[in-house]
Design an enzyme around this catalytic site. Structure first.
Site, short mmCIF file in Angstrom:
data_model
loop_
_atom_site.label_atom_id
_atom_site.label_comp_id
_atom_site.label_asym_id
_atom_site.label_seq_id
_atom_site.Cartn_x
_atom_site.Cartn_y
_atom_site.Cartn_z
N LYS A 150 0.98 -1.31 0.11
CA LYS A 150 0.19 0.03 -0.12
C LYS A 150 0.92 1.19 -0.18
O LYS A 150 1.94 1.31 0.69
CB LYS A 150 -0.89 0.18 1.18
CG LYS A 150 -2.11 -1.24 1.25
CD LYS A 150 -2.82 -0.86 2.34
CE LYS A 150 -4.11 -2.11 2.26
NZ LYS A 150 -4.74 -1.94 3.46
N HIS B 207 -7.32 -13.55 0.83
CA HIS B 207 -6.84 -13.12 2.04
C HIS B 207 -6.82 -14.18 3.00
O HIS B 207 -6.07 -13.90 4.21
CB HIS B 207 -7.98 -11.89 2.60
CG HIS B 207 -7.47 -11.07 3.82
ND1 HIS B 207 -6.30 -10.46 3.74
CD2 HIS B 207 -8.01 -11.37 5.08
CE1 HIS B 207 -6.18 -9.77 4.93
NE2 HIS B 207 -7.07 -10.58 5.82
N TYR C 108 11.22 -1.58 10.32
CA TYR C 108 12.18 -1.59 9.29
C TYR C 108 13.71 -0.99 9.63
O TYR C 108 14.63 -1.36 8.92
CB TYR C 108 11.40 -0.49 8.19
CG TYR C 108 10.26 -0.96 7.69
CD1 TYR C 108 10.25 -2.05 6.67
CD2 TYR C 108 9.01 -0.42 8.37
CE1 TYR C 108 8.78 -2.14 6.47
CE2 TYR C 108 7.96 -0.79 7.59
CZ TYR C 108 7.62 -1.90 6.84
OH TYR C 108 6.33 -2.18 6.54
#
Length: 313
Positions: A180, A251, A286
């Site tokens: 996204k 999903h 991250y």
């Protein structure tokens, strides 16, 4: 490790041992219930360790962050409630034994049980679905690689449909995924999924593709990228073929991926990173989890890899 950190770890380990005795001797829990309490506590301890927070220094907002992570990766509300109940039990123990004066979990709210989340497939059901694919059909191996990649990597269906050949780093054991907001992440891919993709790439050479779709991994029969609707129909048809009563979609494989990894003991932060979530609770992932750790988490804890290793041995 300095002496202060070592002492803190030893103190925490001693508290955990006392809590284990408390559960067994004073609470008189059955072995299964005891194991569940300890497994749920370990999820919290792993999370706190990643945040560099001691159990004795934990605040309500830390527990809320942990609870939000459970919700983010799609854990069923009833399972969330059970995990949080176990954590509340631990902090209650710290209060009654005078280790803590204030309970950080006292105002921790559980999920709304009425919330309906996607179905979870068992590993056997996933194997049945993949086993029902007709490999004699031109698209058979493609469909097999699609399902294995969905489950082994926990991808959104849109991420799978847009996966490019240039995104595959199969020798290194990773694929590059655009999620996204066009944010990219590296996701570990299992040996089983790598094998199925490599078989598909052999078949793919015989497929015609339209201009502009040369780099897409999964093609439709008319030469463009496979669509979300097509993947949905593939899964629905396979579910019907094996008589599966669950209401599943692409999903469902992502949800099963996250659930199976968490149940297997994987690091919650690593799961969030692999899923590519963007909530506040995951923004530091991250910078604090390196790629080798991410791959180690999925290889060690994903049931597909466990089964594959056992078969090879």
């Amino acid at each position: 490790m300095d002496n202060e950190n070592l002492e803190a770890k030893e103190k925490q380990a001693a508290l955990i041992r006392q809590y284990q005795q408390y559960l067994k001797l004073e609470k008189g829990l059955s072995e299964n219930t005891y194991e569940a309490y300890m497994a749920d506590l370990q999820k919290l301890l792993t999370f706190l360790e990643g945040e560099h927070i001691s159990v004795l220094d934990t605040k309500l907002e830390n527990l809320q962050q942990f609870a939000a992570g459970l919700h983010d990766i799609g854990i069923h509300p009833r399972s969330q409630a059970r995990i949080l109940s176990g954590i509340k039990s631990f902090y209650h123990f710290l209060i009654v034994t005078d280790v803590l004066e204030a309970d950080p979990s006292e105002l921790l709210e559980g999920p709304k049980i009425g919330v309906k989340l996607p179905e979870v497939l068992t590993l056997d059901e996933i194997d049945q679905l993949i086993g029902a694919i007709d490999l004699s059909l031109p698209e058979g191996q493609r469909n097999r690689a699609i399902l294995e990649t969905l489950y082994s990597c926990g991808l959104r269906v849109s991420e799978l449909c847009h996966l490019k050949l240039s995104d595959l780093y199969l020798e290194e054991g990773f694929i590059r995924v655009e999620g996204k907001g066009s944010k990219q992440r590296l996701v570990p891919i299992s040996d089983r999924a790598i094998k199925e993709i490599n078989y598909w790439l052999i078949d793919r050479k015989r497929w015609r593709y339209r201009k502009g779709f040369e780099d897409y991994v999964f093609l439709a029969r008319w030469g463009n990228a496979i669509s979300r609707i097509m993947v949905f129909h593939i899964i629905k048809n396979l579910a019907e073929a094996i008589g599966l009563q669950k209401n599943i979609s692409p999903h469902t494989f992502r949800h099963s991926f996250a659930t199976h990894l968490l149940e297997g003991g994987a690091n919650l932060r690593a799961i969030q990173a692999m899923l590519g979530h963007e909530s506040i609770a995951t923004t530091e992932i991250y910078t604090h989890i390196d790629r080798s750790l991410l791959r180690a988490e999925i290889i060690e804890h994903h049931p597909r890899n466990i089964k594959y290793r056992e078969k090879k041995s």
